[in-house]
Structures are given as structure tokens and as C-alpha cells.
Design an enzyme around this catalytic site. Structure first.
Site, mmCIF file in Angstrom:
data_model
loop_
_atom_site.group_PDB
_atom_site.id
_atom_site.type_symbol
_atom_site.label_atom_id
_atom_site.label_comp_id
_atom_site.label_asym_id
_atom_site.label_seq_id
_atom_site.Cartn_x
_atom_site.Cartn_y
_atom_site.Cartn_z
ATOM 1 N N ARG A 1 101.671 91.601 96.574
ATOM 2 C CA ARG A 1 102.017 92.635 97.551
ATOM 3 C C ARG A 1 100.842 93.609 97.641
ATOM 4 O O ARG A 1 99.889 93.522 96.874
ATOM 5 C CB ARG A 1 103.355 93.343 97.236
ATOM 6 C CG ARG A 1 103.747 93.507 95.818
ATOM 7 C CD ARG A 1 102.861 94.405 95.016
ATOM 8 N NE ARG A 1 102.667 95.693 95.649
ATOM 9 C CZ ARG A 1 101.679 96.520 95.381
ATOM 10 N NH1 ARG A 1 100.773 96.207 94.462
ATOM 11 N NH2 ARG A 1 101.559 97.669 96.002
ATOM 12 N N GLY A 2 100.956 94.546 98.593
ATOM 13 C CA GLY A 2 99.828 95.434 98.863
ATOM 14 C C GLY A 2 99.038 94.837 100.016
ATOM 15 O O GLY A 2 98.725 93.633 99.999
ATOM 16 N N ARG B 1 105.960 89.175 106.136
ATOM 17 C CA ARG B 1 106.077 90.645 106.043
ATOM 18 C C ARG B 1 105.451 91.239 107.313
ATOM 19 O O ARG B 1 104.286 90.984 107.602
ATOM 20 C CB ARG B 1 105.379 91.177 104.783
ATOM 21 C CG ARG B 1 106.025 90.659 103.503
ATOM 22 C CD ARG B 1 105.643 91.504 102.303
ATOM 23 N NE ARG B 1 106.316 92.790 102.305
ATOM 24 C CZ ARG B 1 106.011 93.769 101.440
ATOM 25 N NH1 ARG B 1 105.039 93.621 100.576
ATOM 26 N NH2 ARG B 1 106.666 94.922 101.466
ATOM 27 N N GLN C 1 106.825 100.237 92.372
ATOM 28 C CA GLN C 1 105.408 99.853 92.270
ATOM 29 C C GLN C 1 104.618 100.927 91.512
ATOM 30 O O GLN C 1 103.600 100.632 90.902
ATOM 31 C CB GLN C 1 104.795 99.677 93.668
ATOM 32 C CG GLN C 1 105.297 98.476 94.446
ATOM 33 C CD GLN C 1 106.463 98.834 95.341
ATOM 34 O OE1 GLN C 1 107.209 99.767 95.073
ATOM 35 N NE2 GLN C 1 106.657 98.073 96.397
ATOM 36 N N ASP D 1 99.288 100.565 104.928
ATOM 37 C CA ASP D 1 99.580 99.209 105.399
ATOM 38 C C ASP D 1 99.121 99.006 106.828
ATOM 39 O O ASP D 1 98.884 97.878 107.265
ATOM 40 C CB ASP D 1 101.079 98.920 105.294
ATOM 41 C CG ASP D 1 101.444 98.714 103.845
ATOM 42 O OD1 ASP D 1 101.669 99.717 103.147
ATOM 43 O OD2 ASP D 1 101.433 97.548 103.409
ATOM 44 N N LYS E 1 103.964 102.922 102.169
ATOM 45 C CA LYS E 1 105.205 102.770 101.399
ATOM 46 C C LYS E 1 106.191 103.906 101.667
ATOM 47 O O LYS E 1 105.798 105.071 101.732
ATOM 48 C CB LYS E 1 104.838 102.705 99.913
ATOM 49 C CG LYS E 1 105.984 102.596 98.936
ATOM 50 C CD LYS E 1 106.959 101.480 99.242
ATOM 51 C CE LYS E 1 106.313 100.117 99.341
ATOM 52 N NZ LYS E 1 107.229 99.099 99.951
HETATM 53 O O1 MRU Z 1 105.736 96.796 99.636
HETATM 54 P P1 MRU Z 1 104.340 96.814 99.079
HETATM 55 O O2 MRU Z 1 104.291 96.921 97.592
HETATM 56 O O3 MRU Z 1 103.504 95.678 99.616
HETATM 57 O O4 MRU Z 1 103.711 98.153 99.673
HETATM 58 C C1 MRU Z 1 102.384 98.467 99.342
HETATM 59 C C2 MRU Z 1 101.938 99.756 99.899
HETATM 60 O O5 MRU Z 1 102.640 100.433 100.607
HETATM 61 C C3 MRU Z 1 100.522 100.143 99.588
HETATM 62 O O6 MRU Z 1 100.393 101.530 99.501
HETATM 63 C C4 MRU Z 1 99.622 99.645 100.730
HETATM 64 O O7 MRU Z 1 99.841 98.283 100.968
HETATM 65 C C5 MRU Z 1 98.190 99.856 100.431
HETATM 66 S S1 MRU Z 1 97.624 98.788 99.179
HETATM 67 C C6 MRU Z 1 95.979 98.990 98.944
#
Ligand code: MRU
Length: 366
Positions: free
Chosen positions: A68-69, A111, A216, A257, A268
Site C-alpha cells: 500500500r502507499g 484501488r 498505518q 495519493d 489518508k
Molecule cells: O491506504 P493506504 O495505506 O494505501 O494509504 C496511504 C496513504 O494515504 C499515504 O499517505 C499516501 O499513499 C502517500 S505514500 C508515500
């Protein structure tokens, strides 16, 4: 799919003398025509690696948050397509492109909010279309996906250099979710900036929010920073206002994102609240993200916010914490408007208000 248990995290700490992240460790990588990932659902208790040779498994891994990320998802999507190319039995270029288009659709639908996934998939489709025959295309897509992974690390380091100048000696920096090595191939975006600030010789402390519902912040950010020897304190999401009002936070840095041409930032769930409270207390709020996280086409209302399963909210781990049958609203992301943002750190420099102009300039200079 092969899953192999590597270490109890305790053993891993000991192996690395508890002083630094093993620099060879990658969140996601290509090895012997397979995709290898750290299974992030097992952290912080176990360091487990999973190995995939089928793009459908990669799609599942993205869907279930094994990886994820935004940047890590982008590279995983690219690796997924590279696997799809190797799996294909096509004998002509047209058939192979057809197989890749089908795989792209499956990977893309995993996603919807992080734009890096679309970016990663499109980069691969572009080189695939440039290839002349089946073998050449297979070679090209694997080579390009591997290059994207390497470039991600370089991009994060460049971002870190640009961003570290914004932070002072003895700053306490708040971050939300995980925008670290685990959200990228290595080093991280927001946590990359924090790492670079420390590497520049400044003393800093970090406050990490827990980041409910999937945690996270506590499972990944606290793990990463502690492992890296950075002074980190964990707070419940509900203590953001308390810590800011008490003067315990000097600056905030988070990842993203998706960032629109207007400077609207999707990140997030909970990021918007952090930014609002920071504004109330005059605390600078920064976002760190590569250019691959920008979506210059969409308007705020076009962006699909992923809604996740209610079970993430009705329990913590295996423990149920809500009554059966309760209705749940569980958006994975929210939008922070540009007026709450002090600067957007990228690998090409820092964009500041008015964001319409400064973001345009970053892309023109690219
Ligand atoms: O749901 P996730 O864990 O994929 O969400 C991740 C985030 O919101 C991060 O802050 C974002 O992807 C930036 S990661 C460098």
C-alpha cells in the site's frame, strides 16, 4: 504464491544492530522473474516476504493492503503488468497488447484513489505499444518496470533534499498514516524528508498518529522510524488537537495519493482534520509527493474516494469493538484544500501558493 517467513521483527532488529534500516531492503522488487513484497499486513510483529508469479496475485496484494502507499502501488502495478506479459501465450504483438489491456483493467480496479497506479500502468502500456514483437515487448516491459522501481528511490532522495531545508534543528514534526519506505520502494516521501532532515545533522523528533482504522501510523510509521533510530512518539488520532494546542508540534509533513493542479491534496482519511487543526494553531502543514502523484486533468468532484469494508472499523485486529449489524461509513481518503497547505515538496522543488501557477511551473521545468 509463495509466502516465506523471514524473521520475528525482534530478530531483525538484532541483525541490524537496531541502528539503521537495511538499505538493501525493498518494499517491492523484481527478482528472478517474480515480484517479491514485504507483507505489510504482518507488520510490526513479523517480517514476511511474499513472492508472486501471477499478475492476479499482485492485484489481490494491492486490494488487501499487502502492499500500500501510492508510489509502492504504482510500481507494483507496473510489476504486475510485467508478470502479465511473461504469463501471456500470445504469438503476435496485437494478442499480447490485448492480454496486457485485460490485466491492466484488473490491476487498475484494485484501488481507485492513488493516481500513481494509473501512472505506473500507463507507463508500461506505452513501452509495450512501442515494441515490435512479442519477445521485444516482454523484455521492454520488465526492463521499464525495474527502472521505475529504481527511479522511485532516487526521486524520494531528491524530494528529501528539497524538503529538509524547511525543517529546523529541534523541530518536532507530526506525520499521519505511513508515507515512508514502506509506502514506496524505499526511503519514503514524507518520511524521506524526515530522514533527509536528520541526515543533514539536525536534531528532530516525530509525532506519528495511529491512523485508524488500519493503523498505518502505529504499525508502519512507528516501526520504520523506531527502527531507523529516529525519536518517535505515537499518539491516538484524537490527540492531534491536544498536542498542537500544547505547543508540542512545530511542523506537519504528510504524503499524498493524488494532487490536483489546483493544489487539492487527497491523502489518508484524517489528513484534512490534521491540516485544519494545524491552521488553527499556525503550524506549517507540508505535503511531500513525487510528480507521478499529480493528476492535472481532474477536478475535486471527479476523484473517486475508495470506500473500504466496514469490518476495518467494527474491530481492531481480530477483536470486535462495535455491535453486530452497525452501519459504517469508512472512506479511505479525504481531501485537504490548498488554503490549508504551506507547501508541496516534490523531487523538482517546492510548490507554494498560488498552487495553480507553482505546480504548472514544476511541470514545465520537468
Ligand atoms: O491506504 P493506504 O495505506 O494505501 O494509504 C496511504 C496513504 O494515504 C499515504 O499517505 C499516501 O499513499 C502517500 S505514500 C508515500
Amino acid at each position: 504464491m509463495i509466502s516465506y517467513f523471514k524473521y520475528e521483527v525482534r530478530d531483525f532488529f538484532l541483525m541490524n544492530d537496531n541502528s539503521h534500516i537495511d538499505s538493501s531492503l525493498r518494499t517491492v522488487e523484481w527478482k528472478d522473474n517474480k515480484v517479491v513484497m514485504i507483507d505489510q499486513t504482518k507488520l510490526p510483529n513479523q517480517l514476511v516476504f511474499v513472492e508472486y508469479d501471477d499478475f492476479n496475485q499482485v492485484a489481490d496484494a494491492i486490494r488487501t493492503l499487502v502492499v500500500r502507499g501510492a508510489p509502492a502501488i504504482g510500481v507494483s502495478g507496473a510489476f504486475g503488468l510485467a508478470l502479465a506479459a511473461l504469463q501471456s501465450k500470445a504469438s503476435t504483438k496485437e494478442e499480447l497488447i490485448g492480454d496486457l489491456e485485460k490485466a491492466k483493467k484488473i490491476l487498475f480496479e484494485t484501488r481507485p484513489t492513488a493516481v500513481n497506479l494509473k501512472w505506473g500502468l500507463e507507463q508500461i502500456m506505452k513501452v509495450a505499444n512501442e515494441g515490435n514483437n512479442v519477445n521485444e515487448i516482454k523484455e521492454l516491459v520488465v526492463k521499464t518496470a525495474k527502472k521505475m522501481a529504481e527511479e522511485d528511490v532516487q526521486t524520494n532522495m531528491a524530494m528529501g533534499k528539497h524538503g529538509s531545508g524547511l525543517f529546523d534543528d529541534n523541530d518536532t514534526i507530526m506525520t499521519h498514516c505511513n508515507a515512508g519506505a514502506l509506502a514506496t520502494v524505499a526511503y519514503g516521501t514524507a518520511l524521506g524528508v524526515i530522514r533527509a532532515t536528520k541526515e543533514s545533522g539536525k536534531k528532530i523528533k516525530v509525532i506519528a498518529t495511529e491512523t485508524r482504522p488500519v493503523q498505518q501510523g502505529s504499525r508502519l510509521t512507528a516501526f520504520e522510524l523506531k527502527h531507523d533510530g529516529i525519536d518517535v512518539s505515537l499518539i491516538p488520532d484524537t490527540a492531534v488537537g491536544y498536542t498542537m494546542a500544547k505547543g508540542l508540534v512545530h511542523k506537519v509533513v504528510v504524503g499524498a495519493d493524488r494532487i490536483l493542479r489546483t493544489g487539492h491534496v487527497f491523502n489518508k482519511i484524517g489528513t484534512y482534520q490534521v491540516a485544519l487543526i494545524a491552521k488553527q494553531h499556525g503550524i506549517p502543514f507540508y505535503v511531500a509527493a513525487p510528480l507521478s502523484t499529480f493528476d492535472l486533468q481532474s477536478n475535486p468532484e471527479d476523484v473517486v474516494i475508495e470506500q473500504r469494508n466496514g469490518s476495518e472499523v467494527t474491530g481492531i485486529g481480530d477483536k470486535k469493538t462495535a455491535p453486530d449489524g452497525i452501519n459504517v461509513i469508512n472512506p479511505a481518503f479525504d481531501m485537504t484544500p490548498p488554503e490549508l497547505i504551506s507547501g508541496i515538496i516534490t523531487e523538482k522543488g517546492i510548490a507554494k501558493a498560488p498552487f495553480g501557477e507553482s505546480i504548472k511551473k514544476l511541470f514545465e521545468a520537468n
